[in-house]
Design an enzyme around this catalytic site. Sequence first.
Site, PDB file in Angstrom:
ATOM      1  N   VAL A   1       5.024   3.996   4.309  1.00 16.62           N
ATOM      2  CA  VAL A   1       5.653   4.735   5.399  1.00 16.62           C
ATOM      3  C   VAL A   1       6.374   5.939   4.790  1.00 16.62           C
ATOM      4  CG1 VAL A   1       7.447   4.631   7.180  1.00 16.62           C
ATOM      5  CG2 VAL A   1       5.980   2.650   6.788  1.00 16.62           C
TER       6      VAL A   1
ATOM      7  N   GLY B   1       7.011   3.203  -3.609  1.00 14.10           N
ATOM      8  CA  GLY B   1       8.111   2.278  -3.368  1.00 14.10           C
ATOM      9  C   GLY B   1       8.540   2.177  -1.912  1.00 14.10           C
ATOM     10  N   HIS B   2       7.879   2.910  -1.027  1.00 15.14           N
ATOM     11  CA  HIS B   2       8.312   2.952   0.384  1.00 15.14           C
ATOM     12  C   HIS B   2       7.120   2.764   1.310  1.00 15.14           C
ATOM     13  CE1 HIS B   2      10.394   4.525   3.993  1.00 15.14           C
ATOM     14  NE2 HIS B   2      11.481   4.173   3.337  1.00 15.14           N
ATOM     15  N   PHE B   3       6.620   1.725   1.555  1.00 15.78           N
ATOM     16  CA  PHE B   3       6.901   0.393   1.055  1.00 15.78           C
ATOM     17  C   PHE B   3       5.608  -0.165   0.492  1.00 15.78           C
ATOM     18  CE2 PHE B   3       9.803   1.080   4.645  1.00 15.78           C
ATOM     19  CZ  PHE B   3      11.023   0.886   4.029  1.00 15.78           C
TER      20      PHE B   3
END
EC number: 4.2.1.59
Length: 148
Positions: A56, A49-51
Amino acid sequence: MSVLTAAEIMTLIPNRYPILFMDRVDELNPGESITCTKNVTINEEFFQGHFPGNPVMPGVLIIESLAQAASILILKSEQFQGETAYLGAIKQAKFRKVVRPGDVLSLYVEMVKQRSNMGTVKCTASVGEKVACSADLTFIVAAADDKI
């Protein structure tokens, strides 16, 4: 050659997958400094979820990696063996480089001040020769079963 393996690290700090952010301890000078390695892989859960499409490592997890390295440094001191180190404060945190899958994160922590059950460390997380993050952390040490 590592000073402490992942299995040995888990005997010192309570963190486990998916929140253990250290693969090995490369150098340890009890009461003075520690150097650790975190191999950042695409399989890390936080990359989902990041990203999406642009993975990252979250800055807060880089700080957590440094805090775990600091915990090992602290808990390898004779006076704190068998206890737990808790993060008390983060000061002067600066993020200078994005950390991505495939990077090798080198964690360096130096003891600045230590007294009774608390102290301060100066930390740097680097990828190669580039500093990704630096911060000053304050810690509190308590018995592992204390509710603080």
